[in-house]
Scaffold this motif. Structure first.
Motif, PDB file in Angstrom:
ATOM      1  N   ILE A   5       0.835  -1.209   0.000  1.00  0.00           N
ATOM      2  CA  ILE A   5       0.000   0.000   0.000  1.00  0.00           C
ATOM      3  C   ILE A   5       0.867   1.256   0.000  1.00  0.00           C
ATOM      4  N   ARG A   7       2.460   1.582  -3.491  1.00  0.00           N
ATOM      5  CA  ARG A   7       1.461   1.901  -4.517  1.00  0.00           C
ATOM      6  C   ARG A   7       1.010   3.348  -4.433  1.00  0.00           C
ATOM      7  N   SER A   8       1.055   3.919  -3.248  1.00  0.00           N
ATOM      8  CA  SER A   8       0.548   5.279  -3.049  1.00  0.00           C
ATOM      9  C   SER A   8       1.614   6.355  -3.245  1.00  0.00           C
ATOM     10  N   SER A   9       2.830   5.955  -3.631  1.00  0.00           N
ATOM     11  CA  SER A   9       3.925   6.923  -3.696  1.00  0.00           C
ATOM     12  C   SER A   9       3.900   7.805  -4.939  1.00  0.00           C
ATOM     13  N   LEU A  18       3.764   1.933  -8.377  1.00  0.00           N
ATOM     14  CA  LEU A  18       2.332   1.619  -8.461  1.00  0.00           C
ATOM     15  C   LEU A  18       2.139   0.129  -8.720  1.00  0.00           C
ATOM     16  N   SER A  23     -13.935   5.418  -1.923  1.00  0.00           N
ATOM     17  CA  SER A  23     -12.706   5.839  -2.604  1.00  0.00           C
ATOM     18  C   SER A  23     -12.801   7.261  -3.142  1.00  0.00           C
ATOM     19  N   GLU A  54     -10.992  10.747  -2.027  1.00  0.00           N
ATOM     20  CA  GLU A  54     -10.179  11.480  -2.996  1.00  0.00           C
ATOM     21  C   GLU A  54     -10.652  12.925  -3.143  1.00  0.00           C
ATOM     22  N   TRP A  85      -5.898  10.720  -5.285  1.00  0.00           N
ATOM     23  CA  TRP A  85      -5.952   9.258  -5.427  1.00  0.00           C
ATOM     24  C   TRP A  85      -4.886   8.567  -4.576  1.00  0.00           C
ATOM     25  N   GLN A  86      -3.749   9.250  -4.379  1.00  0.00           N
ATOM     26  CA  GLN A  86      -2.696   8.652  -3.563  1.00  0.00           C
ATOM     27  C   GLN A  86      -3.123   8.520  -2.100  1.00  0.00           C
ATOM     28  N   SER A 139      -6.192   8.494  -0.990  1.00  0.00           N
ATOM     29  CA  SER A 139      -7.321   7.583  -0.920  1.00  0.00           C
ATOM     30  C   SER A 139      -6.846   6.132  -0.849  1.00  0.00           C
ATOM     31  N   LEU A 140      -5.846   5.785  -1.650  1.00  0.00           N
ATOM     32  CA  LEU A 140      -5.295   4.429  -1.610  1.00  0.00           C
ATOM     33  C   LEU A 140      -4.507   4.190  -0.324  1.00  0.00           C
ATOM     34  N   ALA A 141      -3.785   5.213   0.134  1.00  0.00           N
ATOM     35  CA  ALA A 141      -2.964   5.066   1.341  1.00  0.00           C
ATOM     36  C   ALA A 141      -3.817   4.929   2.596  1.00  0.00           C
TER      37      ALA A 141
END
Length: 404
Positions: free
Chosen positions: A101, A104-106, A112, A164, A168, A175-176, A178-180
């Protein structure tokens, strides 16, 4: 002066086994992490694609990569769990998801996809080992606990999809962020799971050392029937998730409403997901259940071929939701009740989920390919009807009151 003989006779102190409620809480929190990092991506794909300049094909890989990781790593998870102990291996799976996670969020294309692969690897470990853990810790309540954790897994998948965009846009996380956000859930799960590492006596590791799985599991007809039931239901589920909105739009339903109807299917699946393992544990065999589930899926797909009747369409979506919720939880229940010990459960879990998620990864691609060839949803839906028939036949074998 103390007597050395008496000192040697004193039993060694053993760490306390964690409270069962803490184990249940840990299992439920692990299920929170097993779907939310995946289903949270779909609504954000547009933003990710625009920000990083991804093609549609690369964007689609964000869903396919975890499924391929499931397929590749599921057969290895039982061996890892046997060597390290299931409790430690599950912790390693959670840490792998957390690392994924973060990567992917970086905000970079390379991280990603690497992070997505790590997430898939960590979830694969948890997918495979949880049924064995349930069988060992709660052998008399395996059906009920399977109901609880599969329902929680489905509910979290739906929640992650729904929040999500609010995370965001509404929370201005992008989006970063939201995923983090889902890293918080993983950290909580890790914190609650840590006491399991102190457990002894009834640990899965000690149990698996005393029970050797039967040789030739991959040559067992019953094991293959359970595996095919898992694989075919996964095929149907991921095809529905990928293509149902497009099919509904062909019926004249708007993009927004088609998304809500997909959510309806997921919501309806929740009670079926809870009830199926409970009912399965009360029957001598589950063949009738698999026939009903397969017929619901078949009728749901067949009804989508009929155009112009909204009432019939809703009935079909209800049938699909019931079939998909019941089929995934029953497939996981088969892993528990078709095996005689924890080691066998882990081996069968690895086998069934490896093949199952390989079919799941192939399914949406196949349906999309058929649609591109025919420019109609009729042939893809007929394909899903055939898969539903195959699900019934696999279930008639997997539902027998036997063990591998």
């Amino acid at each position: 002066m103390s007597n050395p003989a008496l000192a040697e006779a004193k039993p060694k102190a053993q760490p306390a086994i964690p409270n069962p409620m803490l184990i249940i809480a840990g299992i439920i929190l692990i299920t929170f992490t097993m779907r939310s990092p995946i289903t949270s991506v779909g609504p954000l794909v547009g933003s990710i694609r625009t920000d990083l300049g991804l093609s549609n094909g690369m964007s689609g890989m964000l869903t396919t990569v975890p499924l391929l990781a499931f397929a590749l790593l599921s057969p290895l998870a039982p061996s890892i769990g046997h060597r390290l102990g299931t409790e430690r291996t599950l912790l390693a799976g959670l840490l792998t998801v957390l690392l994924g996670i973060i990567l992917r969020s970086s905000g970079f294309i390379f991280t990603l996809f690497v992070g997505t692969a790590f997430i898939g690897a960590g979830i694969a470990i948890c997918n495979v080992l949880l049924p064995g853990l349930v069988k060992q810790r709660f052998p008399q309540k395996a059906g009920l606990l399977t109901s609880v954790y599969t329902t929680t897994m489905s509910m979290c998948a739906a929640i992650a999809s729904g929040v999500s965009i609010p995370l965001e846009k509404g929370a201005n996380l992008g989006w970063q962020g939201s995923l983090a956000f889902w890293a918080i859930v993983v950290v909580i799960a890790i914190s609650v799971w840590l006491p399991q590492l102190r457990s002894t006596g009834k640990s899965i590791a000690s149990a698996t050392q005393k029970s050797t799985p039967k040789k030739g599991l991959w040559r067992s007809a019953l094991a293959w029937q359970v595996t095919l039931f898992m694989g075919l239901q996964s095929f149907l589920f991921y095809c529905t998730i990928a293509w149902l909105p497009a099919i509904l739009q062909q019926h004249g339903i708007s993009q927004t409403n088609s998304g809500w109807l997909l959510s309806l299917v997921q919501a309806i699946s929740l009670p079926a997901s809870f009830l199926a393992p409970v009912l399965a544990s009360r029957f001598r065999d589950q063949r009738l259940m698999t026939v009903v589930i397969g017929l619901f899926s078949l009728l749901g797909c067949a009804g989508l071929l009929v155009d112009g009747n909204m009432f019939l369409l809703i009935i079909c979506l209800v049938l699909l939701g019931l079939a998909q919720g019941a089929s995934i939880s029953l497939a996981l229940t088969f892993i528990v009740i078709r095996t005689e010990n924890v080691r066998e459960a882990a081996e069968l879990s690895g086998m069934s989920q490896s093949v199952g998620y390989l079919l799941a990864a192939f399914g949406p691609i196949f349906i999309g390919f058929v649609f591109d060839l025919t420019h109609s949803w009729s042939v893809p839906l007929v394909s899903l009807i055939i898969v539903s028939l195959l699900l019934i036949f696999a279930g008639l074998g997997a539902g027998r009151n036997q063990t591998v």
